[in-house]
Design a protein around this motif. Sequence first.
Motif, PDB file in Angstrom:
ATOM      1  N   PHE A 194       0.836  -1.202   0.000  1.00  0.00           N
ATOM      2  CA  PHE A 194       0.000   0.000   0.000  1.00  0.00           C
ATOM      3  C   PHE A 194       0.873   1.255   0.000  1.00  0.00           C
ATOM      4  CE2 PHE A 194      -2.014   3.413   2.416  1.00  0.00           C
ATOM      5  CZ  PHE A 194      -3.196   3.588   1.721  1.00  0.00           C
ATOM      6  N   TYR A 195       1.853   1.289   0.884  1.00  0.00           N
ATOM      7  CA  TYR A 195       2.730   2.461   0.991  1.00  0.00           C
ATOM      8  C   TYR A 195       3.522   2.674  -0.298  1.00  0.00           C
ATOM      9  CZ  TYR A 195       6.475   5.514   2.629  1.00  0.00           C
ATOM     10  OH  TYR A 195       7.369   6.545   2.759  1.00  0.00           O
ATOM     11  N   LYS A 196       4.058   1.593  -0.843  1.00  0.00           N
ATOM     12  CA  LYS A 196       4.844   1.696  -2.075  1.00  0.00           C
ATOM     13  C   LYS A 196       3.990   2.213  -3.229  1.00  0.00           C
ATOM     14  CE  LYS A 196       7.950  -0.994  -5.050  1.00  0.00           C
ATOM     15  NZ  LYS A 196       7.359  -0.542  -6.324  1.00  0.00           N
ATOM     16  N   TYR A 197       2.766   1.708  -3.344  1.00  0.00           N
ATOM     17  CA  TYR A 197       1.891   2.162  -4.426  1.00  0.00           C
ATOM     18  C   TYR A 197       1.594   3.656  -4.285  1.00  0.00           C
ATOM     19  CZ  TYR A 197      -2.187   2.876  -7.356  1.00  0.00           C
ATOM     20  OH  TYR A 197      -3.062   3.375  -8.294  1.00  0.00           O
ATOM     21  N   CYS A 198       1.277   4.085  -3.082  1.00  0.00           N
ATOM     22  CA  CYS A 198       0.964   5.501  -2.867  1.00  0.00           C
ATOM     23  C   CYS A 198       2.167   6.382  -3.190  1.00  0.00           C
ATOM     24  CB  CYS A 198       0.501   5.722  -1.429  1.00  0.00           C
ATOM     25  SG  CYS A 198      -1.124   5.005  -1.080  1.00  0.00           S
ATOM     26  N   CYS A 199       3.365   5.935  -2.826  1.00  0.00           N
ATOM     27  CA  CYS A 199       4.572   6.701  -3.161  1.00  0.00           C
ATOM     28  C   CYS A 199       4.762   6.777  -4.667  1.00  0.00           C
ATOM     29  CB  CYS A 199       5.793   6.067  -2.499  1.00  0.00           C
ATOM     30  SG  CYS A 199       5.859   6.257  -0.709  1.00  0.00           S
ATOM     31  N   ASP A 200       4.595   5.641  -5.340  1.00  0.00           N
ATOM     32  CA  ASP A 200       4.778   5.602  -6.795  1.00  0.00           C
ATOM     33  C   ASP A 200       3.770   6.482  -7.520  1.00  0.00           C
ATOM     34  OD1 ASP A 200       6.835   3.824  -6.410  1.00  0.00           O
ATOM     35  OD2 ASP A 200       5.664   2.037  -6.922  1.00  0.00           O
ATOM     36  N   GLN A 201       2.566   6.606  -6.959  1.00  0.00           N
ATOM     37  CA  GLN A 201       1.499   7.381  -7.598  1.00  0.00           C
ATOM     38  C   GLN A 201       1.410   8.814  -7.054  1.00  0.00           C
ATOM     39  OE1 GLN A 201      -0.320   6.099 -10.186  1.00  0.00           O
ATOM     40  NE2 GLN A 201       1.086   4.356  -9.969  1.00  0.00           N
ATOM     41  N   ASN A 202       2.383   9.194  -6.231  1.00  0.00           N
ATOM     42  CA  ASN A 202       2.393  10.535  -5.627  1.00  0.00           C
ATOM     43  C   ASN A 202       1.118  10.830  -4.843  1.00  0.00           C
ATOM     44  OD1 ASN A 202       4.975  11.301  -6.700  1.00  0.00           O
ATOM     45  ND2 ASN A 202       3.989  11.593  -8.695  1.00  0.00           N
ATOM     46  N   ILE A 203       0.620   9.806  -4.166  1.00  0.00           N
ATOM     47  CA  ILE A 203      -0.539   9.976  -3.292  1.00  0.00           C
ATOM     48  C   ILE A 203      -0.026  10.309  -1.894  1.00  0.00           C
ATOM     49  CG2 ILE A 203      -2.530   8.841  -2.242  1.00  0.00           C
ATOM     50  CD1 ILE A 203      -2.714   7.079  -4.732  1.00  0.00           C
ATOM     51  N   GLU A 204      -0.338  11.482  -1.429  1.00  0.00           N
ATOM     52  CA  GLU A 204       0.162  11.934  -0.135  1.00  0.00           C
ATOM     53  C   GLU A 204      -0.633  11.279   0.997  1.00  0.00           C
ATOM     54  OE1 GLU A 204       0.969  16.116   2.303  1.00  0.00           O
ATOM     55  OE2 GLU A 204       0.362  16.146   0.182  1.00  0.00           O
ATOM     56  N   LEU A 205       0.078  10.737   1.965  1.00  0.00           N
ATOM     57  CA  LEU A 205      -0.550  10.084   3.111  1.00  0.00           C
ATOM     58  C   LEU A 205      -0.409  10.965   4.346  1.00  0.00           C
ATOM     59  CD1 LEU A 205       0.704   6.402   2.620  1.00  0.00           C
ATOM     60  CD2 LEU A 205      -1.437   7.435   1.834  1.00  0.00           C
ATOM     61  N   LYS A 206      -1.475  11.079   5.091  1.00  0.00           N
ATOM     62  CA  LYS A 206      -1.461  11.909   6.292  1.00  0.00           C
ATOM     63  C   LYS A 206      -0.566  11.283   7.361  1.00  0.00           C
ATOM     64  CE  LYS A 206      -5.280   9.678   8.739  1.00  0.00           C
ATOM     65  NZ  LYS A 206      -6.557   9.866   9.446  1.00  0.00           N
ATOM     66  N   GLU A 207      -0.170  12.092   8.328  1.00  0.00           N
ATOM     67  CA  GLU A 207       0.600  11.595   9.458  1.00  0.00           C
ATOM     68  C   GLU A 207      -0.319  10.824  10.407  1.00  0.00           C
ATOM     69  OE1 GLU A 207       3.865  11.789   9.887  1.00  0.00           O
ATOM     70  OE2 GLU A 207       4.052  12.789   7.942  1.00  0.00           O
ATOM     71  N   GLY A 208       0.268   9.926  11.178  1.00  0.00           N
ATOM     72  CA  GLY A 208      -0.523   9.178  12.144  1.00  0.00           C
ATOM     73  C   GLY A 208      -0.242   7.693  12.071  1.00  0.00           C
ATOM     74  N   ASN A 209      -0.355   7.018  13.197  1.00  0.00           N
ATOM     75  CA  ASN A 209      -0.105   5.585  13.270  1.00  0.00           C
ATOM     76  C   ASN A 209      -1.352   4.832  13.706  1.00  0.00           C
ATOM     77  OD1 ASN A 209       2.617   5.480  12.442  1.00  0.00           O
ATOM     78  ND2 ASN A 209       3.281   6.219  14.456  1.00  0.00           N
ATOM     79  N   PHE A 210      -1.234   3.527  13.723  1.00  0.00           N
ATOM     80  CA  PHE A 210      -2.399   2.694  14.015  1.00  0.00           C
ATOM     81  C   PHE A 210      -1.951   1.325  14.492  1.00  0.00           C
ATOM     82  CE2 PHE A 210      -1.328   2.691   9.493  1.00  0.00           C
ATOM     83  CZ  PHE A 210      -1.027   1.353   9.283  1.00  0.00           C
ATOM     84  N   THR A 211      -2.899   0.602  15.052  1.00  0.00           N
ATOM     85  CA  THR A 211      -2.706  -0.801  15.418  1.00  0.00           C
ATOM     86  C   THR A 211      -3.637  -1.645  14.560  1.00  0.00           C
ATOM     87  OG1 THR A 211      -2.079  -0.312  17.698  1.00  0.00           O
ATOM     88  CG2 THR A 211      -2.940  -2.515  17.253  1.00  0.00           C
ATOM     89  N   LEU A 212      -3.063  -2.632  13.875  1.00  0.00           N
ATOM     90  CA  LEU A 212      -3.846  -3.541  13.038  1.00  0.00           C
ATOM     91  C   LEU A 212      -3.994  -4.886  13.730  1.00  0.00           C
ATOM     92  CD1 LEU A 212      -2.620  -3.205   9.315  1.00  0.00           C
ATOM     93  CD2 LEU A 212      -4.830  -2.527  10.252  1.00  0.00           C
ATOM     94  N   SER A 213      -5.213  -5.397  13.747  1.00  0.00           N
ATOM     95  CA  SER A 213      -5.472  -6.745  14.250  1.00  0.00           C
ATOM     96  C   SER A 213      -6.471  -7.413  13.313  1.00  0.00           C
ATOM     97  CB  SER A 213      -6.020  -6.705  15.678  1.00  0.00           C
ATOM     98  OG  SER A 213      -7.213  -5.943  15.734  1.00  0.00           O
ATOM     99  N   TYR A 214      -6.578  -8.716  13.404  1.00  0.00           N
ATOM    100  CA  TYR A 214      -7.463  -9.420  12.477  1.00  0.00           C
ATOM    101  C   TYR A 214      -8.125 -10.608  13.153  1.00  0.00           C
ATOM    102  CZ  TYR A 214      -4.296 -13.409  11.985  1.00  0.00           C
ATOM    103  OH  TYR A 214      -3.552 -14.534  12.233  1.00  0.00           O
TER     104      TYR A 214
END
Length: 483
Positions: A90-110
């Motif tokens: 996800f991060y790599k795709y957004c960087c390649d497409q110049n999609i700016e991501l907001k600051e902030g972190n998270f916890t992922l669980s499933y």
Amino acid sequence: MAEEVIERRAYARIGLLGNPSDVYFGRTISLSIANFSATVRLEPSQDLVIRPHPFHDLVSFSSIRHLVNRLQSEGYYGGVRLLMATCKIFYKYCCDQNIELKEGNFTLSYDTNIPRQTGLSGSSAIVCAAFNCLLDFYKVRHLVKVEIRPDLILNAEKELGIVAGLQDRVAQVYGGLVYMDFSKEHMDNLGHGLYSPMDIGLLPPLYLIYAENPSDSGKVHSFVRQRWLDGDAFIRSSMEEVANLALEGRRVLLEKDYTQLTSLMNRNFDLRRQMFGDDALGSLNIKMIEVARSVGAACKFTGSGGAAVAFCPEGPAHVQLLEEACNKAGFTVAKVEVVPPVLGEEDLKTVSVIGHSDGDILRLAYEKYRKGNNDIAFNLEHDSTTVIADTLLAIMDYMSFFIVALLEERFLSNFAQSEEHSSVAGREFRQLGQCPPLSGLSSVDSVSMTETQFPPLLASKLSQITVFAIAALIATEMLSLML
């Protein structure tokens, strides 16, 4: 103000016809099922944390025997690696497409209840759900087109060495019943296949059969893949026939010719068995098919083994025979619960007109309407004029953004020249592209305008009334598709 917790779900899928040709530029028909699903939960947090599942990522055992038994039944891997790979892709795709991501972190669980190694796409369900969480956390859903999301999900799994095709990911991204064409021409020219949603009401009752201790569905592609790459005539011709089963299956479903569906499902498994061989498929998987067929049911793998989908053409009494035979053999049987299309309005706005026919877009919009109206359909012969009028207005509302998107995507002239779009909507767009200048465009010669100039200029001048007029024409065509 605290950010909201995001939870997204993705469903197991059944490959009805054509698999495994999706890995070989073929065609498939697949459906999402509500019997099993995976959920991913994203909670804003100070640090980025991937939380292990208390059961699927177990690292504490009561004894060495417990550890070994656990590995034999569940394998070495849980879902943590899937969540990590999803974040990376996800991060790599957004960087390649110049999609700016907001600051902030998270916890992922499933969490997941999809049985392991059953060919029901348990891994990709976790990735798909996680991907949807990231789209919404960073608020970039409108920037990532629906058609390429399956590729991104598959890329996350490829990071981990998982062997698979696009079929599963398309079914989980779109939901419902989808016909897919992965021809090399489409994959090379568009970067993805052609994905056509179908009415889930076309399906007959289907039944899921699975084993408690299935085989590893990730190991059976290898040598067939190499033979296909080497140009093996038998593998090439057999895989082409498998792909054609999906093409024929689409016609069969549209006509509700369920007798023919029985033959197609059985042929699909027979071709797989001839190509892969009994050793690769496994004796337990073959027994599952043979037990179902022993009572006259059509049966094939849902994926690459571990579970099967069955159809009983003779009705309830036939289903009872299937259940009795499977239970006696130690297999579990459950009626398939089909998931309706899962795309929301924001997702639909990203759907490219290229790669989707008028009918595909109409089906997506209509299913969106049904989803928002308690799954209520309508019919001109039975429903009142008021209901139909209200429905048309709702569909026009859903369709209007497709018109604007079409004009803004700068391929109206290609669309207008395409002989494939012969429907009413297609003809109206062709006429629109050839008409004299509209009011406010008198200084522009529509005939001499280039493909680059025409759509943005027209989009900026079209009034809302014009947009809704075109949407009305499309909605009218939808009525003919549904009746």
